[in-house]
Design a protein around this motif. Structure first.
Motif, PDB file in Angstrom:
ATOM      1  N   HIS A  25       0.834  -1.193   0.000  1.00 47.19           N
ATOM      2  CA  HIS A  25       0.000   0.000   0.000  1.00 47.19           C
ATOM      3  C   HIS A  25       0.870   1.246   0.000  1.00 47.19           C
ATOM      4  O   HIS A  25       1.915   1.292   0.653  1.00 47.19           O
ATOM      5  CB  HIS A  25      -0.927   0.006   1.224  1.00 47.19           C
ATOM      6  CG  HIS A  25      -1.996  -1.028   1.152  1.00 47.19           C
ATOM      7  ND1 HIS A  25      -2.322  -1.842   2.215  1.00 47.19           N
ATOM      8  CD2 HIS A  25      -2.819  -1.406   0.144  1.00 47.19           C
ATOM      9  CE1 HIS A  25      -3.297  -2.653   1.875  1.00 47.19           C
ATOM     10  NE2 HIS A  25      -3.607  -2.424   0.623  1.00 47.19           N
ATOM     11  N   ASP A  73       1.233   5.533  -2.106  1.00 51.80           N
ATOM     12  CA  ASP A  73       0.772   6.489  -3.115  1.00 51.80           C
ATOM     13  C   ASP A  73       1.458   6.212  -4.450  1.00 51.80           C
ATOM     14  O   ASP A  73       2.668   6.420  -4.591  1.00 51.80           O
ATOM     15  CB  ASP A  73       1.084   7.915  -2.648  1.00 51.80           C
ATOM     16  CG  ASP A  73       0.384   8.969  -3.507  1.00 51.80           C
ATOM     17  OD1 ASP A  73       0.024   8.652  -4.654  1.00 51.80           O
ATOM     18  OD2 ASP A  73       0.201  10.104  -3.020  1.00 51.80           O
ATOM     19  N   TYR A 119      -7.517   4.409  -6.717  1.00 46.49           N
ATOM     20  CA  TYR A 119      -6.435   5.130  -6.031  1.00 46.49           C
ATOM     21  C   TYR A 119      -6.492   4.849  -4.530  1.00 46.49           C
ATOM     22  O   TYR A 119      -5.472   4.530  -3.901  1.00 46.49           O
ATOM     23  CB  TYR A 119      -6.564   6.622  -6.324  1.00 46.49           C
ATOM     24  CG  TYR A 119      -5.580   7.509  -5.610  1.00 46.49           C
ATOM     25  CD1 TYR A 119      -4.206   7.363  -5.800  1.00 46.49           C
ATOM     26  CD2 TYR A 119      -6.032   8.520  -4.762  1.00 46.49           C
ATOM     27  CE1 TYR A 119      -3.309   8.174  -5.141  1.00 46.49           C
ATOM     28  CE2 TYR A 119      -5.137   9.343  -4.107  1.00 46.49           C
ATOM     29  CZ  TYR A 119      -3.775   9.169  -4.300  1.00 46.49           C
ATOM     30  OH  TYR A 119      -2.873   9.995  -3.643  1.00 46.49           O
ATOM     31  N   LEU A 153      -3.803   2.911  -2.047  1.00 45.83           N
ATOM     32  CA  LEU A 153      -3.364   3.544  -0.798  1.00 45.83           C
ATOM     33  C   LEU A 153      -3.657   2.669   0.420  1.00 45.83           C
ATOM     34  O   LEU A 153      -3.042   2.846   1.479  1.00 45.83           O
ATOM     35  CB  LEU A 153      -4.075   4.890  -0.615  1.00 45.83           C
ATOM     36  CG  LEU A 153      -3.643   6.069  -1.481  1.00 45.83           C
ATOM     37  CD1 LEU A 153      -4.569   7.253  -1.240  1.00 45.83           C
ATOM     38  CD2 LEU A 153      -2.197   6.468  -1.184  1.00 45.83           C
ATOM     39  N   LYS A 197      -6.814   2.630   1.641  1.00 47.07           N
ATOM     40  CA  LYS A 197      -7.790   3.422   2.374  1.00 47.07           C
ATOM     41  C   LYS A 197      -9.216   3.213   1.885  1.00 47.07           C
ATOM     42  O   LYS A 197     -10.119   3.944   2.284  1.00 47.07           O
ATOM     43  CB  LYS A 197      -7.428   4.914   2.282  1.00 47.07           C
ATOM     44  CG  LYS A 197      -6.108   5.261   2.964  1.00 47.07           C
ATOM     45  CD  LYS A 197      -5.831   6.760   2.895  1.00 47.07           C
ATOM     46  CE  LYS A 197      -4.540   7.107   3.616  1.00 47.07           C
ATOM     47  NZ  LYS A 197      -4.253   8.565   3.567  1.00 47.07           N
TER      48      LYS A 197
END
Length: 303
Positions: free
Chosen positions: A9, A11, A55, A59, A61
């Motif tokens: 995980h 960015d 996205y 991440l 999330k």
């Protein structure tokens, strides 16, 4: 086959996939998924969309967190490559589209035949790869939840994004008066090319003032439906423009700021606030989702 793989995980915008530090990389020898049941269909992917949810998934999330390593997934389109022994709806060579929580960022994907939809002849197969999630979200939100009707005023925040653009286009199909909010010259010009009734450029225009001037010129009282994938301070500002009995569609929080809705004002003004997580319909009301996508594809075929 080639596939985009999430190994950790993080960015993905901070480094190239070729860098060892990147959370994603392109694997050249990913195993091709097998037709693993009598009703399974293997699809050669022609196009797959990239949504904000992807996205968030990379991440770590997103609401759903499948184990790593992971081939991300979203809506996709392609051509049937192989079918299970009991498949009756599709044959090799059929053009289809669908959506998946994982696996579509690859050359092949396998799905049950009940999850696939035939793309009408004459429709762009690449465009169909972006249809289910973004347009499905807006169709359920506007048509089935808010019951958007001709002549109502629809305010779309984040109108140049995936779900925003779909909301704008579906709003026009429904005969609504569409106000679109975006940021930047190119986005605004694109929205104007879609015959949006009024476009606001956040980079230099005040939303409240611009909307009120437009409504006054059209002799309209206020906004009937708020479509909000943004959240934050923009949501708070937009609420000041809502009519009595308005519908608020909570689609997401791309601003990163989750708004708080004043229950007292919602009570006095008889607002209806709809939370809409489109993906959960697949679990709780799959037939409803199927009907929604069939109507969208019928619109697509006539476009």
């Amino acid at each position: 086959m080639e596939a985009l793989v999430v190994r950790k995980h993080g960015d993905p915008t901070l480094s190239l996939p070729s860098d060892d530090s990147s959370p994603i990389f392109v694997r050249k020898n990913q195993p091709i998924p097998e037709v693993n049941s009598p009703t399974a269909v293997k699809v050669r992917v022609r196009a797959t969309s990239i949504n904000y949810a992807n996205y968030l998934q990379i991440l770590g999330k997103y609401q759903e967190k499948p184990p790593l390593p992971l081939v991300p997934g979203s809506d996709y389109s392609g051509v049937v490559d192989a079918v299970g022994s009991d498949v009756s709806k599709f044959k090799v060579g059929d053009r289809v589209c669908s959506f998946s929580s994982e696996g579509s960022f690859a050359e092949f994907i396998v799905a049950d035949e009940s999850e696939l939809f035939k793309v009408p002849e004459g429709c762009d197969l690449v465009a169909a790869g972006a249809l289910p999630v973004a347009f499905g979200t807006s169709h359920v939100a506007l048509v089935h939840r808010a019951h958007l009707s001709p002549g109502q005023v629809l305010l779309v925040l984040g109108a140049a994004g995936g779900v925003g653009l779909s909301a704008v286009q579906i709003g026009k199909v429904c005969g609504a008066i569409v106000i679109a909010v975006a940021r930047g010259y190119e986005k605004v010009q694109f929205l104007k090319s879609l015959d949006v009734d009024h476009v606001i450029d956040l980079s230099h225009e005040n939303v409240t003032r611009s909307v009120k001037e437009f409504l006054k010129a059209r002799k309209l009282k206020g906004v009937d439906v708020l479509y909000d994938p943004v959240g934050g301070s923009l949501t708070k500002e937009a609420m000041r423009l809502l009519n009595w009995g308005a519908n608020i569609l909570v689609i997401g929080f791309s601003s990163g700021d989750i708004p708080v809705f004043p229950a007292n004002i919602a009570l006095v003004k008889n607002w209806t606030i709809h939370g809409l997580y489109w993906g959960s319909y697949r679990m709780h009301r799959p037939g409803f989702l199927e009907d929604s996508l069939k109507e969208l594809l019928s619109w697509f075929g006539r476009a």
